[in-house]
Design an enzyme around this catalytic site. Structure first.
Site, mmCIF file in Angstrom:
data_model
loop_
_atom_site.group_PDB
_atom_site.id
_atom_site.type_symbol
_atom_site.label_atom_id
_atom_site.label_comp_id
_atom_site.label_asym_id
_atom_site.label_seq_id
_atom_site.Cartn_x
_atom_site.Cartn_y
_atom_site.Cartn_z
ATOM 1 N N GLY A 188 0.817 -1.209 0.000
ATOM 2 C CA GLY A 188 0.000 0.000 0.000
ATOM 3 C C GLY A 188 0.850 1.258 0.000
ATOM 4 N N LYS A 190 0.831 -16.021 -10.380
ATOM 5 C CA LYS A 190 1.375 -15.414 -9.155
ATOM 6 C C LYS A 190 1.134 -16.331 -7.956
ATOM 7 C CE LYS A 190 2.931 -12.199 -6.308
ATOM 8 N NZ LYS A 190 2.177 -10.979 -6.030
#
Length: 300
Positions: free
Chosen positions: A13, A182
C-alpha cells in the site's frame, strides 16, 4: 489527475501510494495515526516523504469523491474492508483489488452496481516496512492489471493510464491466468520460507526441491481443471527466478509469522486444497503446507 483511495498502509500500500501520488491525488486509509508522515526508502538513497494524505475511517465522509479505490489489504481482510468502504463508493468508480492468493473477486463483484468496474492488480514489486511509517523498496518486478467484470474489460484504457506511473505495469485481458501464475510463486516461496525462517534465496537449496516440485505439480493440475494452461516447467522457472531476484528478502508470510500476524495461507495453499476437493484432485503437499502454517501460527 485522478482521486485515488488506497485502503491499507502495509508495504505494498505504501509503495503504490508513493508511485501513484507522483501524478494523482492519493489518500490512504489507515488504522494508525493519520498525522504521522510516511516515508519511502530505496537502498542507500535519502528517504522521501510519501506525498499522500493519510486518513482514518471517520474522515471518509469528508473526503472528495474517489475515481479509484485500491484495496491493498491481505486476502482475508478484503471482504470486511470492502463492507466498511462500500457506503462511501461513488456510483461511477473503479475498484481495484491487490493481494496474494485467490478468492474475493466474485464476492466483491456481486456487490457492485453496473457502473462500477472491478480490476485486479498483481505485482512482484518487493518491499517491507522497517517501522510502521517507513517502507523499504527492496526489489523491482512486473505489475499487471486486468478487468474482472464486463465494464472493466471494456474500459481498460482509463485505468491503464492512471496506473502507468507504477513501474513495469502492463494490462491484460486474462487476469485470472496471471493471478494463478502469481499464486504458483506464492506457493513455492511463502510457506517454506515461513516454516524454515529463511530468506527467499535460500529456498534454491536442493533440500527444498522435492516439496516445491510436488506442490507446484498439484497446483498446475488445479489450473488445468479450471481451464488454464500453465506448464509445470514455466511455473518452476518463474518461481526460481523470483527467488533469485528477491534472494535477500523475507517473504510476507515469513514476516507475518515472525510478528505473530494472521497469514494468507488460506488463500494460497488452502485455496489449492479446497479446489482439489472440488475437482477430486489429490493435493497432499499443499494440504501439509496449509496445516503446518496454521499450526505454527496457533502456537506462536
Amino acid at each position: 489527475m485522478a482521486n485515488i483511495l488506497i485502503v491499507g498502509d502495509g508495504a505494498i500500500g505504501l509503495l503504490l501510494s508513493h508511485f501513484l501520488s507522483a501524478s494523482h491525488n492519493v489518500s490512504v486509509l489507515t488504522r494508525k495515526s493519520p498525522t504521522n508522515t510516511r516515508f519511502y526508502s530505496r537502498g542507500k538513497g535519502t528517504s522521501k516523504k510519501i506525498d499522500a494524505q493519510f486518513i482514518s475511517l471517520n474522515q471518509l465522509n469528508k473526503a472528495a469523491e474517489f475515481d479509484v479505490v485500491l484495496f491493498t489489504v491481505k486476502a482475508f481482510q478484503v471482504l470486511d474492508a470492502f463492507s466498511q468502504i462500500k457506503p462511501f463508493l461513488p456510483i461511477h468508480c473503479s475498484i481495484v483489488l491487490s493481494h496474494n492468493g485467490m478468492g474475493n473477486v466474485d464476492e466483491v463483484n456481486s456487490q457492485l452496481n453496473t457502473h462500477q468496474a472491478l480490476y485486479f492488480l498483481t505485482t512482484n514489486i518487493a518491499g517491507f516496512k522497517s517501522n510502521q511509517y517507513i517502507v523499504q523498496h527492496t526489489g523491482e518486478g512486473q505489475s499487471v492489471i486486468g478487468g474482472c467484470n464486463e465494464l472493466a474489460l471494456q474500459n481498460s484504457a482509463p485505468i491503464a493510464d492512471i496506473f502507468k506511473v507504477i513501474p513495469n505495469l502492463t494490462f491484460t485481458n486474462n487476469i485470472q491466468q496471471l493471478r494463478f501464475e502469481k499464486l504458483l510463486v506464492n506457493i513455492a516461496i511463502n510457506p517454506l520460507s515461513a516454516l524454515s525462517n529463511v530468506r527467499n534465496g535460500e529456498l534454491r537449496a536442493p533440500k527444498y526441491n522435492t516439496i516445491i516440485f510436488n506442490a507446484l505439480t498439484e497446483a498446475c493440475n488445479i489450473a488445468k481443471a479450471q481451464g488454464l494452461n500453465i506448464p509445470l516447467i514455466k511455473a518452476l522457472n518463474t518461481a526460481y527466478k523470483i527467488m533469485e531476484l528477491t534472494a535477500n528478502n523475507y517473504s510476507s508470510m515469513q514476516q507475518d509469522l515472525t510478528y505473530n500476524r494472521e497469514t494468507e495461507i488460506s488463500a494460497i495453499c488452502g485455496y489449492i486444497s479446497q479446489q482439489g476437493k472440488l475437482h477430486n484432485i489429490k493435493t497432499p503437499y499443499n494440504d501439509e503446507l496449509f496445516v503446518k502454517i496454521q499450526a505454527k501460527k496457533s502456537v506462536v
